[in-house]
Design an enzyme around this catalytic site. Structure first.
Site, mmCIF file in Angstrom:
data_model
loop_
_atom_site.group_PDB
_atom_site.id
_atom_site.type_symbol
_atom_site.label_atom_id
_atom_site.label_comp_id
_atom_site.label_asym_id
_atom_site.label_seq_id
_atom_site.Cartn_x
_atom_site.Cartn_y
_atom_site.Cartn_z
ATOM 1 C CG LEU A 8 -1.719 -1.252 1.486
ATOM 2 C CD1 LEU A 8 -2.683 -1.032 2.643
ATOM 3 C CD2 LEU A 8 -2.468 -1.660 0.237
ATOM 4 N NE ARG A 15 -0.602 10.434 9.905
ATOM 5 C CZ ARG A 15 -0.939 9.188 10.234
ATOM 6 N NH1 ARG A 15 -0.975 8.846 11.511
ATOM 7 N NH2 ARG A 15 -1.213 8.288 9.307
ATOM 8 N N GLY A 77 -8.960 4.810 2.237
ATOM 9 C CA GLY A 77 -8.606 3.914 3.337
ATOM 10 C C GLY A 77 -7.829 2.690 2.863
HETATM 11 C C1 UD1 Z 1 -2.253 1.563 9.662
HETATM 12 C C2 UD1 Z 1 -3.261 0.590 10.300
HETATM 13 C C3 UD1 Z 1 -2.913 0.447 11.768
HETATM 14 C C4 UD1 Z 1 -1.495 -0.056 11.926
HETATM 15 C C5 UD1 Z 1 -0.507 0.856 11.195
HETATM 16 C C6 UD1 Z 1 0.869 0.186 11.133
HETATM 17 C C7 UD1 Z 1 -5.424 0.738 9.129
HETATM 18 C C8 UD1 Z 1 -6.771 1.310 9.145
HETATM 19 N N1 UD1 Z 1 -4.604 1.106 10.125
HETATM 20 O O1 UD1 Z 1 -2.443 2.838 10.283
HETATM 21 O O2 UD1 Z 1 -3.808 -0.477 12.382
HETATM 22 O O3 UD1 Z 1 -1.152 -0.111 13.305
HETATM 23 O O4 UD1 Z 1 -0.918 1.067 9.827
HETATM 24 O O5 UD1 Z 1 1.852 1.022 10.629
HETATM 25 O O6 UD1 Z 1 -5.107 -0.030 8.242
HETATM 26 N N2 UD1 Z 1 -2.787 3.864 2.074
HETATM 27 C C9 UD1 Z 1 -3.234 3.722 0.773
HETATM 28 N N3 UD1 Z 1 -4.487 4.137 0.461
HETATM 29 C C10 UD1 Z 1 -5.324 4.693 1.374
HETATM 30 C C11 UD1 Z 1 -4.862 4.832 2.706
HETATM 31 C C12 UD1 Z 1 -3.587 4.409 3.032
HETATM 32 O O7 UD1 Z 1 -2.517 3.217 -0.095
HETATM 33 O O8 UD1 Z 1 -6.456 5.029 0.995
HETATM 34 C C13 UD1 Z 1 -1.421 3.418 2.394
HETATM 35 C C14 UD1 Z 1 -0.521 4.520 2.927
HETATM 36 O O9 UD1 Z 1 0.177 5.141 1.841
HETATM 37 C C15 UD1 Z 1 0.418 3.783 3.858
HETATM 38 C C16 UD1 Z 1 -0.405 2.600 4.338
HETATM 39 O O10 UD1 Z 1 -1.492 2.475 3.437
HETATM 40 O O11 UD1 Z 1 1.569 3.317 3.187
HETATM 41 C C17 UD1 Z 1 -0.929 2.773 5.766
HETATM 42 O O12 UD1 Z 1 -1.718 3.952 5.811
HETATM 43 P P1 UD1 Z 1 -1.581 4.995 6.992
HETATM 44 O O13 UD1 Z 1 -2.519 6.106 6.752
HETATM 45 O O14 UD1 Z 1 -0.160 5.308 7.232
HETATM 46 O O15 UD1 Z 1 -2.159 4.100 8.196
HETATM 47 P P2 UD1 Z 1 -1.827 4.217 9.730
HETATM 48 O O16 UD1 Z 1 -2.621 5.311 10.323
HETATM 49 O O17 UD1 Z 1 -0.377 4.230 9.950
HETATM 50 CA CA CA Z 2 1.383 4.346 8.648
#
Ligand code: UD1
Ligand code: CA
Length: 430
Positions: A8, A15, A77
């Site tokens: 992902l 942030r 998400g």
């Molecule tokens: C996420 C997890 C959390 C975990 C943490 C570990 C969820 C809801 N939460 O939180 O439980 O403890 O990672 O590091 O999964 N991304 C996409 N598309 C989107 C949203 C996010 O590709 O629509 C990607 C982001 O670029 C990132 C990853 O997914 O690489 C995680 O997203 P991020 O927003 O960083 O999640 P956290 O709040 O860290």
């Molecule tokens: Ca993260």
């Protein structure tokens, strides 16, 4: 069962407070995303799909690996992100899910996950953190059977006290992942489709999930801010330094030494304090890098002495037994064996043969304001102090250029070139 990985990497990374897409921020010379891709490859997982979104084209353009890309047009998400790749998931596969912002992930663990999963339908990888702030918390029952992952902002204060967190790494049977993704909703504080709701639904439907608790928590550091990026970089820097120490490189002050992930340093090299080796440098055995040498994509031969304060830029190739001393800059140039530029020199777009002496303060004048030109100095030539070699120009074998000369024409082999005004003394001038 074949394993495919989905990484992902679509988020903007609000942030981070930066214009760069989050996963393109570099650690030891490489974007975070590239570290994650390489971990998959090193775990022998070759079928890799990267979900891109924010600034997708620039992420794709700078990611030259044999991976597939899927664009998530709107970032709704982590669950929505995986759903956007559903056409690439076969129900018969198992799917490893990773985050592009977790760059320290060890290939060893990834390789073990299918075994850990066994006959279960999925694995949730957890760890315990001193300070779990910002991570999803793992909810298990009294027998440690998985129940749910609750994001910090959706958690009750009792749930927030849990220090076992979701690392963001999962392995699911494709069939159940696809079924779960179709059912998740965005009914949470962020209004997002959470991937973490998939294992919850699976558990509620009686499917078996292994909660694999990994004690080595450093590898799961999720980078959401510049501070966390700096923390991750420091952890990786130390790991790389330790690898070189174990291979027989002597590093006088590991604290102040910075070596990028892809740099090759042969055993027997001695590295003094403050040295920075970037990108794809290769330093051969017996070479000593004196304090504050900076090298970027430079190749240095055996038994050389470089620095202190030398600057070797891209395209530098140095032979064996050379000396590149203090305040010498070399760019896009080749030095043969046993060649010396001991102090205060600039060597750019040049080819120096063997046994050349490039004097103090000598420089190549390689740039005319529009184009770069080449300087050739053949074997055994002696370039005196403070010489300007105005390129394009060639200094023949064993030629001698007198100090202070500005050379604009070829100097034949074995000739002496003096290209400066004769000294006039005006007697009793004062
Ligand atoms: C996420 C997890 C959390 C975990 C943490 C570990 C969820 C809801 N939460 O939180 O439980 O403890 O990672 O590091 O999964 N991304 C996409 N598309 C989107 C949203 C996010 O590709 O629509 C990607 C982001 O670029 C990132 C990853 O997914 O690489 C995680 O997203 P991020 O927003 O960083 O999640 P956290 O709040 O860290
Ligand atoms: Ca993260």
């Amino acid at each position: 069962m074949s394993t495919k990985a989905i990484i992902l990497a679509a988020g903007k990374g609000k942030r981070m407070n930066s214009a760069l897409p989050k996963v393109m921020h570099t650690i030891l010379g490489k974007p975070m995303l590239h570290h994650v891709i390489e971990s998959c490859f090193n775990a022998n997982i070759r079928d890799v799909t990267v979900i891109v979104g924010h600034d997708a084209q620039s992420v794709v353009d700078s990611t030259k690996y044999a991976v597939d890309f899927v664009v998530q047009h709107e970032q709704l998400g982590t669950g929505h992100a995986v759903l956007s790749a559903k056409d690439s998931i076969a129900p018969s596969q198992q799917v490893l899910i990773l985050c592009g912002d977790t760059p320290l992930i060890s290939p060893k663990l990834l390789e073990l996950l299918p075994k850990i999963k066994g006959s279960a339908q999925g694995v949730v990888v957890s760890t315990t953190l001193e300070n779990p702030t910002g991570y999803g918390r793992i909810i298990v029952d009294d027998n440690r059977a998985f129940e749910a992952i609750v994001e910090e902002r959706d958690a009750s204060s009792a749930q927030r006290a849990i220090r076992e967190i979701n690392t963001g790494i999962f392995l699911f049977d494709g069939e159940h992942l696809l079924a779960g993704l179709e059912k998740i909703t965005n009914n949470n504080d962020q209004g997002e489709y959470y991937l973490t709701d998939v294992p919850k639904l699976m558990a509620a439907n009686g499917l078996k999930l292994v909660v694999h608790h990994e004690p080595d928590s450093a590898q799961f550091l999720g980078v959401n801010s510049q501070r966390q990026l700096a923390d991750a970089a420091e952890i990786m820097r130390k790991t790389v330094i330790d690898r070189h120490l174990d291979n027989g490189v002597q590093i006088l002050d590991p604290q102040s030494t910075h070596i990028d992930a892809d740099v090759i340093v042969e055993s027997g090299v001695i590295i003094h304090p403050g040295v920075i080796l970037q990108s794809k440098c290769h330093i051969a055995a017996g070479t000593v890098l004196l304090p504050y040498t900076v090298a970027d994509s430079a190749v240095v031969g055996k038994n050389c002495q470089v620095g202190p304060f030398a600057y070797l830029r891209g395209g530098t190739v140095i032979g064996d037994y050379c000396r590149v001393g203090d305040f010498v800059e070399v760019k896009n140039s080749t030095l043969g064996n046993n060649t010396k530029a001991s102090h205060l020199a600039y060597i750019g777009d040049a080819e120096l043969g063997d046994d050349v002496n490039f004097g103090c303060g000598a420089i190549t004048v390689n740039y005319d304001g529009e184009n770069k030109h080449k300087t050739t100095v053949e074997d055994g030539a002696f370039i005196g102090s403070n010489v300007n070699l105005v390129a394009p120009v060639k200094i023949g074998k064993s030629a001698f250029v007198a100090a202070g000369s500005t050379v604009t024409n070829e100097v034949p082999s074995k000739a002496l070139a003096i290209a400066r005004q004769r000294q006039i003394n005006k007697e009793n001038w004062k």
